[in-house]
Each structure stands twice: as C-alpha cells, then as structure tokens.
Design a protein around this motif. Structure first.
Motif, PDB file in Angstrom:
ATOM      1  N   ARG A   1       0.834  -1.208   0.000  1.00 27.63           N
ATOM      2  CA  ARG A   1       0.000   0.000   0.000  1.00 27.63           C
ATOM      3  C   ARG A   1       0.863   1.251   0.000  1.00 27.63           C
ATOM      4  O   ARG A   1       0.541   2.214  -0.682  1.00 27.63           O
ATOM      5  N   GLY A  27     -13.237  -9.052  -2.750  1.00 23.67           N
ATOM      6  CA  GLY A  27     -13.730  -7.854  -2.081  1.00 23.67           C
ATOM      7  C   GLY A  27     -12.785  -6.677  -2.151  1.00 23.67           C
ATOM      8  O   GLY A  27     -12.176  -6.403  -3.199  1.00 23.67           O
ATOM      9  N   ASP A  28     -12.629  -5.980  -1.035  1.00 19.35           N
ATOM     10  CA  ASP A  28     -11.819  -4.761  -1.002  1.00 19.35           C
ATOM     11  C   ASP A  28     -10.341  -5.024  -1.285  1.00 19.35           C
ATOM     12  O   ASP A  28      -9.645  -4.168  -1.834  1.00 19.35           O
ATOM     13  N   ALA A  29      -9.849  -6.213  -0.917  1.00 20.48           N
ATOM     14  CA  ALA A  29      -8.456  -6.552  -1.220  1.00 20.48           C
ATOM     15  C   ALA A  29      -8.259  -6.634  -2.731  1.00 20.48           C
ATOM     16  O   ALA A  29      -7.262  -6.130  -3.266  1.00 20.48           O
ATOM     17  N   LEU A  31     -10.155  -5.109  -4.946  1.00 16.25           N
ATOM     18  CA  LEU A  31     -10.319  -3.729  -5.419  1.00 16.25           C
ATOM     19  C   LEU A  31      -9.003  -2.977  -5.330  1.00 16.25           C
ATOM     20  O   LEU A  31      -8.555  -2.349  -6.303  1.00 16.25           O
ATOM     21  N   GLU A  32      -8.353  -3.058  -4.200  1.00 16.30           N
ATOM     22  CA  GLU A  32      -7.087  -2.350  -3.988  1.00 16.30           C
ATOM     23  C   GLU A  32      -6.017  -2.838  -4.971  1.00 16.30           C
ATOM     24  O   GLU A  32      -5.294  -2.034  -5.563  1.00 16.30           O
ATOM     25  N   GLN A  35      -6.915  -1.713  -8.608  1.00 13.01           N
ATOM     26  CA  GLN A  35      -6.719  -0.267  -8.777  1.00 13.01           C
ATOM     27  C   GLN A  35      -5.235   0.042  -8.935  1.00 13.01           C
ATOM     28  O   GLN A  35      -4.858   0.893  -9.747  1.00 13.01           O
ATOM     29  N   ASN A  58     -20.714  -7.729  -7.883  1.00 10.42           N
ATOM     30  CA  ASN A  58     -21.193  -6.976  -6.718  1.00 10.42           C
ATOM     31  C   ASN A  58     -21.985  -5.761  -7.186  1.00 10.42           C
ATOM     32  O   ASN A  58     -21.572  -4.620  -6.952  1.00 10.42           O
ATOM     33  N   ASN A  61     -22.564  -2.662  -4.982  1.00 13.04           N
ATOM     34  CA  ASN A  61     -21.416  -1.939  -4.434  1.00 13.04           C
ATOM     35  C   ASN A  61     -20.948  -0.892  -5.445  1.00 13.04           C
ATOM     36  O   ASN A  61     -20.221  -1.210  -6.394  1.00 13.04           O
ATOM     37  N   ARG A  63     -18.879   1.493  -5.057  1.00 15.86           N
ATOM     38  CA  ARG A  63     -17.433   1.785  -5.008  1.00 15.86           C
ATOM     39  C   ARG A  63     -16.696   0.945  -6.049  1.00 15.86           C
ATOM     40  O   ARG A  63     -15.757   1.418  -6.678  1.00 15.86           O
ATOM     41  N   TYR A  64     -17.140  -0.302  -6.232  1.00 19.19           N
ATOM     42  CA  TYR A  64     -16.511  -1.167  -7.230  1.00 19.19           C
ATOM     43  C   TYR A  64     -16.827  -0.655  -8.635  1.00 19.19           C
ATOM     44  O   TYR A  64     -15.956  -0.641  -9.508  1.00 19.19           O
TER      45      TYR A  64
END
Length: 194
Positions: A1, A27-29, A31-32, A35, A58, A61, A63-64
């Motif tokens: 990160r 999920g968010d992992a 996504l990160e 990106q 999703n 969601n 954000r995705y």
C-alpha cells in the motif's frame, strides 16, 4: 500500500504478488490490487477485466463500479464508456462526489477534437458552473469556428483565383475610347470618355 501511495505502482504490484496469488483476492483486497495494477503499463488489461468482474459480481457496491469506471477513463479506447458510467454514478449519493471528480478529471485529459464536444456538454448539462470545463468547451467551439472561417477563406480565395478579373465599367469605356481614338473615330471616343 505504501508503494502504491508513493506512486510506484509496479513495485506495489510486485509486493502484492509476494503475498500470494492476486487472482484469489476478493472484495476490497481485490479492489485495492486491481486499482494499483490499473496504474501500470503492462497490467492495465488485467486490471480492467478484474475491476469489471468485481463490479459485475457486486452490483450493489457502487465503489466497485466507480473503480471500474475510473480505470476505463485511463485509456482513450475505453474513455467514452468510462465517462458514461461516471455520469451515471454521479447520481448515486454514496459515490456522487468522487464520480463527479473523476468525470471532470477524465474530461481534462481530453483534447479539443470535435468528437469530444458531446462529453463536455453532457458534463456541463449537470454542472453548468464549472468554469474549467466551460473554458474547454468554449475553446473547442472557437477552434471549430476558426476552422470553418479558414475553410470559407480558402474557398473564396480559390474562387477568386479561378474567376477571370472583372473589369470596371469605367475601365471598359476608357479602353473603348482609346481604341476609337486610335481608329480616328472622334465621335465614339468622345462618347466613351464622357
């Protein structure tokens, strides 16, 4: 990160790979990771596909969906699709502000081609007070007007070059008068010089 935040996307992607197979992230992992991968030259296609899949799996969601739309705007060939998605997302309260900011940013990357006018206008239809995008649209319209004026000047110049010169009536009369004098026709010469 930390590497990603410092702008070293390639090193950040390698760091993710050291932790395991990134394709297994969810999920968010995921996504990160995608990106970050989207910010690399060699990983963009994989990132675009990964973000598309994440957003599709999703649908609730936003954000995705936002991340996917943002990534689409990074490349010219997908930018129109990304702009359209950002426009739609700008109406969603949970992502409205970042969608608008990303939409505006993508527009700022666009050149002053006539095909881009509709994108500037769509944005200004929703956010008419945005001076920067207004200026881009005005510059594009001015550029088009200048091109049209130049084209008209070129056409007029070509028409003048092709058309034989038009002599004035006075010049014709004077020429006829001098010819009459040369022919000793004083009556005609006098009439032409009046």
């Amino acid at each position: 990160r930390k590497l990603a935040r410092q702008g070293d996307s390639d090193a950040a992607v390698e760091g993710y790979k050291l932790l395991g197979d990134p394709s297994k992230l969810r999920g968010d992992a995921a996504l990160e990771y995608y990106q970050t991968l989207a910010g690399t030259l060699s990983g963009y296609a994989e990132a675009r596909k990964g973000l598309e899949k994440l957003a599709r799996e999703n649908p609730g969601n936003h954000r995705y969906a936002l991340a996917y739309a943002q990534a689409l705007t990074y490349r010219d060939q997908y930018r129109a699709e990304g702009l359209h998605q950002l426009e739609q997302l700008s109406a969603r309260s949970e992502v409205a502000r970042p969608a608008r900011d990303s939409w505006r940013q993508a527009l700022s990357w666009m050149g002053l081609q006539a095909s881009n006018m509709r994108f500037f206008q769509s944005y200004l239809d929703k956010f008419p007070d945005d001076k920067t995008i207004q200026e881009k649209l005005t510059a594009l319209k001015n550029q088009q007007q200048d091109a049209q004026n130049e084209k008209k000047r070129e056409v007029a110049h070509r028409e003048r070059a092709v058309r034989p010169p038009v002599e004035s009536l006075v010049a014709k009369q004077q020429a006829a008068g001098f010819k009459a004098l040369d022919d000793n026709d004083l009556v005609t010469a006098e009439k032409e010089f009046e």
